[in-house]
Enzyme design. Structure first.
Site, PDB file in Angstrom:
ATOM      1  N   SER A   1      42.462  43.864  37.259  1.00 48.28           N
ATOM      2  CA  SER A   1      43.843  43.475  37.523  1.00 48.28           C
ATOM      3  C   SER A   1      44.380  42.268  36.769  1.00 48.28           C
ATOM      4  CB  SER A   1      44.037  43.250  39.021  1.00 48.28           C
ATOM      5  OG  SER A   1      43.931  44.459  39.722  1.00 48.28           O
TER       6      SER A   1
ATOM      7  N   LYS B   1      50.444  34.955  41.400  1.00 47.15           N
ATOM      8  CA  LYS B   1      50.459  36.301  41.958  1.00 47.15           C
ATOM      9  C   LYS B   1      50.746  36.249  43.453  1.00 47.15           C
ATOM     10  CE  LYS B   1      47.615  40.542  41.897  1.00 47.15           C
ATOM     11  NZ  LYS B   1      46.339  41.103  41.402  1.00 47.15           N
TER      12      LYS B   1
ATOM     13  N   SER C   1      46.661  45.053  38.793  1.00 47.14           N
ATOM     14  CA  SER C   1      47.773  44.823  39.702  1.00 47.14           C
ATOM     15  C   SER C   1      48.569  43.548  39.413  1.00 47.14           C
ATOM     16  CB  SER C   1      47.244  44.752  41.146  1.00 47.14           C
ATOM     17  OG  SER C   1      46.310  43.686  41.301  1.00 47.14           O
TER      18      SER C   1
END
Length: 370
Positions: free
Chosen positions: A131, A32, A107
């Site tokens: 997330s 990420k 996310s």
């Protein structure tokens, strides 16, 4: 990789390193883009850090690399990881390989999309309120939000440190468990559901704001299989926290952005700027009450070994939805467990929840092997 048809990755690594020998040898990992990687652009999903290249690699990434994983890219995400749709004003919206036209969730949407597309075997994401688990459910993959504090968050841009976690994502529970073992230095637990008492959660607690969602019976669809695997399923409830905890989230988010907000407010997208503007108005008394409520709630000891719940609070919204409209109902079964600090394992829309990582991983492995 150059043909990223799902907009899952912000930066691809042109020449990945040769893998080291180890339990993850040769497994491709997409990290990420909230997590630092030395020599590889790390934007935090923002315009402000568009050209940021860290000098150091976050310890969690380094542990995967030392075990043989190869970083092949940095995953697209909701700006600064504060959002549930992976709509990004600077790097574009992540598309869902499994459900075209529907959101990937966020996310860590880029990680889940890259996994679903088959571009990597592992993802390393973060989960502050949903997330890792939400995009795993949206894209039909697997993701672990570990117990708070069990995997280091050093080298990760903070959103709300009291809730922030780092965890592995993959297409199988087995790969998630193996990556977790590398990240924590603990042995992969033996598969187990037999003999456990499983609480069937059809209505999650609120986060103390009085907005408790309506009953959702999706978890009852998992009962027959759980009982076939030897678990005893019982109805379950989790008590509410003693005060509204949103002020803590807002207080810590403001602190995380103090250097650049409001000084560079124009360099934030509308979605995250709106949230930060709202967060400026919490008062010290409500923040203090929120911290006390979280501390008290984290002392709660459940009467069951494990909970089962859906991951998704509502049906998948379209990928062009208004994130501010869907974020609370979408994550109703996710946010409370960041506050409690417990582990949550999402196997698509099945969520297994317990205070310890080993419990949810053992149950998930048993589920996957059945």
């Amino acid at each position: 990789m150059t043909d990223d048809s799902f907009n899952a990755v912000i930066t691809w690594v042109d020449k990945p390193d040769e893998p080291k020998q180890g339990p993850l040898s040769g497994k491709r990992v997409v990290v990420k883009d909230l997590i630092d990687t030395a020599g590889i652009r790390t934007t935090y999903g923002s315009k402000i850090y568009a050209d940021h290249v860290p000098d150091r690699t976050a310890p969690a990434v380094q542990r995967l690399v030392d075990a043989g994983a190869v970083v092949v890219g940095k995953a697209n995400l909701h700006e600064f990881a504060w959002g549930v749709t992976s709509q990004n004003p600077w790097y574009g919206t992540v598309s869902n390989p499994l459900h075209p036209g529907r959101t990937t969730g966020g996310s860590s949407g880029g990680n889940a999309a890259a996994l679903a597309a088959g571009w990597c075997e592992l993802g390393l994401g973060t989960d502050t309120g949903c997330s890792i688990r939400l995009p795993s459910a949206c894209c039909g993959t697997v993701g672990l939000k570990p117990r708070w504090g069990s995997i280091t968050t050093e080298g990760v841009f903070p959103l709300c440190p009291t809730f922030d976690t780092v965890g592995p994502m993959a297409r199988t529970v087995a790969d998630v468990a193996l990556a977790w073992s590398v990240l924590t230095g603990k042995l992969v637990p033996e598969p187990r559901l037999a003999g456990l008492t499983v609480g069937v959660l059809t209505r999650p607690p609120s986060v103390g704001d009085g907005s408790r969602p309506a009953e959702n019976l999706a978890a009852e669809g998992y009962v027959a299989r759980l009982e076939t695997l030897g678990a005893r399923c019982v109805p379950a409830e989790i008590p509410e926290p003693d005060a509204n905890t949103w002020p803590v989230f807002f207080h810590e988010a403001v602190s995380s952005h103090r250097v650049t907000f409001p000084a560079r407010a124009g360099d934030y997208g509308d979605n995250v700027r709106t949230k930060l503007e709202l967060a400026q108005h919490v008062d010290a008394d409500s923040v203090g009450a929120g911290y006390k409520a979280i501390d008290s709630w984290r002392r709660y000891e459940p009467e069951v070994d494990l909970y089962v719940a859906p991951t998704l609070g509502i049906e998948l919204p379209p990928d062009d939805c208004d994130e501010l409209d869907v974020r609370l109902p979408f994550t109703a079964f996710l946010r409370p467990f960041n506050l409690l600090g417990w582990a949550g394992l999402a196997i698509a829309d099945l969520q297994l929840i317990a205070p310890r990582d080993e419990t949810v991983l053992a149950a998930g492995l048993a589920w996957e092997l059945s």
